[in-house]
Scaffold this active site. Structure first.
Site, PDB file in Angstrom:
ATOM      1  N   TYR A 123      66.889 -58.948  28.157  1.00  9.16           N
ATOM      2  CA  TYR A 123      67.315 -57.572  28.382  1.00  9.16           C
ATOM      3  C   TYR A 123      67.625 -57.314  29.842  1.00  9.16           C
ATOM      4  O   TYR A 123      67.340 -58.148  30.704  1.00  9.16           O
ATOM      5  CB  TYR A 123      66.253 -56.596  27.864  1.00  9.16           C
ATOM      6  CG  TYR A 123      65.031 -56.436  28.745  1.00  9.16           C
ATOM      7  CD1 TYR A 123      64.066 -57.428  28.854  1.00  9.16           C
ATOM      8  CD2 TYR A 123      64.831 -55.266  29.485  1.00  9.16           C
ATOM      9  CE1 TYR A 123      62.948 -57.270  29.656  1.00  9.16           C
ATOM     10  CE2 TYR A 123      63.707 -55.097  30.291  1.00  9.16           C
ATOM     11  CZ  TYR A 123      62.763 -56.097  30.372  1.00  9.16           C
ATOM     12  OH  TYR A 123      61.657 -55.945  31.160  1.00  9.16           O
ATOM     13  N   ARG A 165      72.268 -61.644  36.527  1.00  8.14           N
ATOM     14  CA  ARG A 165      70.919 -61.965  36.039  1.00  8.14           C
ATOM     15  C   ARG A 165      70.904 -62.049  34.521  1.00  8.14           C
ATOM     16  O   ARG A 165      70.251 -62.918  33.936  1.00  8.14           O
ATOM     17  CB  ARG A 165      69.907 -60.935  36.538  1.00  8.14           C
ATOM     18  CG  ARG A 165      68.473 -61.332  36.197  1.00  8.14           C
ATOM     19  CD  ARG A 165      67.464 -60.427  36.840  1.00  8.14           C
ATOM     20  NE  ARG A 165      67.572 -59.062  36.357  1.00  8.14           N
ATOM     21  CZ  ARG A 165      66.930 -58.027  36.881  1.00  8.14           C
ATOM     22  NH1 ARG A 165      66.118 -58.199  37.904  1.00  8.14           N
ATOM     23  NH2 ARG A 165      67.080 -56.819  36.379  1.00  8.14           N
ATOM     24  N   LYS A 215      64.497 -62.662  32.091  1.00  4.93           N
ATOM     25  CA  LYS A 215      64.143 -61.284  31.720  1.00  4.93           C
ATOM     26  C   LYS A 215      64.032 -61.198  30.200  1.00  4.93           C
ATOM     27  O   LYS A 215      64.908 -60.658  29.506  1.00  4.93           O
ATOM     28  CB  LYS A 215      65.157 -60.281  32.290  1.00  4.93           C
ATOM     29  CG  LYS A 215      64.580 -58.881  32.439  1.00  4.93           C
ATOM     30  CD  LYS A 215      65.371 -58.042  33.413  1.00  4.93           C
ATOM     31  CE  LYS A 215      64.981 -56.569  33.398  1.00  4.93           C
ATOM     32  NZ  LYS A 215      63.583 -56.269  33.693  1.00  4.93           N
ATOM     33  N   GLU A 242      53.957 -60.513  41.226  1.00  6.25           N
ATOM     34  CA  GLU A 242      54.692 -59.236  41.191  1.00  6.25           C
ATOM     35  C   GLU A 242      53.829 -58.200  40.485  1.00  6.25           C
ATOM     36  O   GLU A 242      52.651 -58.434  40.212  1.00  6.25           O
ATOM     37  CB  GLU A 242      56.045 -59.428  40.493  1.00  6.25           C
ATOM     38  CG  GLU A 242      55.952 -60.034  39.109  1.00  6.25           C
ATOM     39  CD  GLU A 242      57.315 -60.309  38.465  1.00  6.25           C
ATOM     40  OE1 GLU A 242      58.338 -59.737  38.892  1.00  6.25           O
ATOM     41  OE2 GLU A 242      57.339 -61.088  37.499  1.00  6.25           O
ATOM     42  N   LEU A 273      60.267 -62.264  38.474  1.00  4.34           N
ATOM     43  CA  LEU A 273      61.639 -61.882  38.160  1.00  4.34           C
ATOM     44  C   LEU A 273      62.401 -61.646  39.473  1.00  4.34           C
ATOM     45  O   LEU A 273      61.884 -60.964  40.356  1.00  4.34           O
ATOM     46  CB  LEU A 273      61.631 -60.583  37.335  1.00  4.34           C
ATOM     47  CG  LEU A 273      63.012 -60.197  36.807  1.00  4.34           C
ATOM     48  CD1 LEU A 273      63.356 -61.031  35.572  1.00  4.34           C
ATOM     49  CD2 LEU A 273      63.079 -58.716  36.464  1.00  4.34           C
TER      50      LEU A 273
HETATM   51  N1  PDD Z   1      61.582 -54.046  34.930  1.00  6.50           N
HETATM   52  N2  PDD Z   1      59.489 -57.719  37.700  1.00  6.50           N
HETATM   53  C1  PDD Z   1      59.343 -57.396  36.410  1.00  6.50           C
HETATM   54  C2  PDD Z   1      58.357 -58.151  35.582  1.00  6.50           C
HETATM   55  C3  PDD Z   1      60.131 -56.370  35.860  1.00  6.50           C
HETATM   56  O1  PDD Z   1      59.998 -56.071  34.552  1.00  6.50           O
HETATM   57  C4  PDD Z   1      61.035 -55.662  36.686  1.00  6.50           C
HETATM   58  C5  PDD Z   1      61.901 -54.550  36.164  1.00  6.50           C
HETATM   59  C6  PDD Z   1      61.125 -56.026  38.043  1.00  6.50           C
HETATM   60  C7  PDD Z   1      62.085 -55.338  38.988  1.00  6.50           C
HETATM   61  O2  PDD Z   1      63.406 -55.714  38.708  1.00  6.50           O
HETATM   62  P1  PDD Z   1      64.626 -54.754  39.055  1.00  6.50           P
HETATM   63  O3  PDD Z   1      64.485 -54.351  40.482  1.00  6.50           O
HETATM   64  O4  PDD Z   1      65.831 -55.583  38.834  1.00  6.50           O
HETATM   65  O5  PDD Z   1      64.514 -53.592  38.126  1.00  6.50           O
HETATM   66  C8  PDD Z   1      60.348 -57.069  38.511  1.00  6.50           C
HETATM   67  C9  PDD Z   1      62.400 -53.049  34.288  1.00  6.50           C
HETATM   68  C10 PDD Z   1      62.694 -51.852  35.125  1.00  6.50           C
HETATM   69  C11 PDD Z   1      61.798 -52.727  32.930  1.00  6.50           C
HETATM   70  O6  PDD Z   1      61.294 -53.651  32.311  1.00  6.50           O
HETATM   71  O7  PDD Z   1      61.879 -51.583  32.480  1.00  6.50           O
END
Ligand code: PDD
Length: 295
Positions: free
Chosen positions: A39, A58, A154, A187, A211
């Site tokens: 996703y 990504r 992801k 993270e 991620l």
């Molecule tokens: N999640 N790490 C994890 C495990 C995440 O699920 C996310 C984002 C990030 C940050 O990635 P980005 O800056 O590209 O949003 C890091 C999204 C927002 C979600 O699962 O809703």
């Protein structure tokens, strides 16, 4: 829109736009049975997709990593997402999109060849972070990172993330910061982690244990543009506990300051000076982006 705008949302499912209430998928979808899919979450500011090339790249990397063929061309993705944006009134939105391996009538861990991926996307209003959080920050606990060894994909399979988020809630914390078995910070449960030490911004290097966040990339870009010293370096639990500032970043929250970690106050207990600067520069970056995209 009536008093329940969500019920009237239009979603995209396998080539068609329809009311969310009418969207249905097969119980034999491998996403439902196995969590076999990936996703993206993409923010939209002033009706413009933000950092779209980075999100698309990504998504392609995630699809390739799990051997699902990208079902659309770049142009088709763009058209789909822009159509969803157009169908909703909110200036700021966030799009959720998901690709699963598709429907397989006989349940088998081994996917059949030539399945047709299931493609689902919808958009939501993107709410600004509350003033209370901007003024006071959030609280976090540290937890052992119980996830698998491909956290750079992801994947929709988020059970460990959910369990860790629940564990944080049970301890009255807003979120958890995860520590690998090797003792390094990876993270947050749905965000990337930064610390500030003596004015330098530090985040763990990309790799299989986290991620590659798009917000993280934008923060790095903004830091470099404004001469904020920045390092990609492993962070230990001791580094985290002695940090002047801790931030968590994601597409829906941008950078959030963590002002309490376990039983410790972080820095002064208020959002730090480097975070304040980054917040202003990040808003400037967004504004410049919106202005550039304007017709
Ligand atoms: N999640 N790490 C994890 C495990 C995440 O699920 C996310 C984002 C990030 C940050 O990635 P980005 O800056 O590209 O949003 C890091 C999204 C927002 C979600 O699962 O809703």
């Amino acid at each position: 829109m009536n008093s329940n705008p969500i019920a009237e949302q239009t979603v995209y499912l396998n080539g068609q736009y329809m009311p969310m209430m009418d969207s249905q998928i097969s119980t034999q979808d491998r996403g439902f049975l196995f969590g076999d899919g990936v996703y993206e979450v993409i923010p939209v500011y002033d009706r413009q997709l933000f950092a779209f090339p980075e999100h698309l790249q990504r998504l392609k990397n995630s699809l390739q990593a799990i051997s699902i063929q990208n079902p659309l061309t770049d142009g088709e993705w763009l058209e789909l997402l822009n159509t969803l944006i157009e169908k909703h009134p909110w200036p700021d939105q966030y799009i959720y999109l998901q690709v699963t391996r598709g429907i397989q009538m006989h349940r088998d861990h081994l996917p059949e060849e030539c399945l047709t991926p299931t493609l689902y996307a919808y958009t939501n209003p993107l709410k600004a972070v509350s003033d209370s959080i901007l003024q006071n920050g959030i609280t976090a606990i540290t937890l052992e990172d119980i996830r698998w060894l491909n956290c750079d994909i992801k994947a929709i399979t988020l059970l460990p993330n959910i369990m860790m988020k629940l564990a944080a809630k049970a301890r009255n914390a807003d979120d958890a910061i995860l520590v690998s078995r090797e003792g390094f910070i990876t993270e947050g449960t749905s965000s990337n982690c930064f610390i500030v030490k003596d004015g330098t911004l530090i985040t763990p290097p990309n790799g299989h244990s986290l991620l590659p966040g798009v917000t993280r990339t934008v923060i790095e870009r903004v830091a470099i543009a404004h001469d904020i010293p920045m390092l990609e370096q492993q962070i230990t639990l001791t580094d985290l506990e002695s940090a002047d500032e801790i931030w968590l970043s994601s597409s829906t929250k941008e950078a959030l300051p963590v002002t309490r970690l376990n039983d410790l106050v972080v820095g002064t207990g208020k959002p730090g000076a480097v975070w304040q600067k980054m917040r202003d520069f990040y808003q400037e970056y967004k504004l410049a982006f919106i202005t550039e995209q304007a017709p």
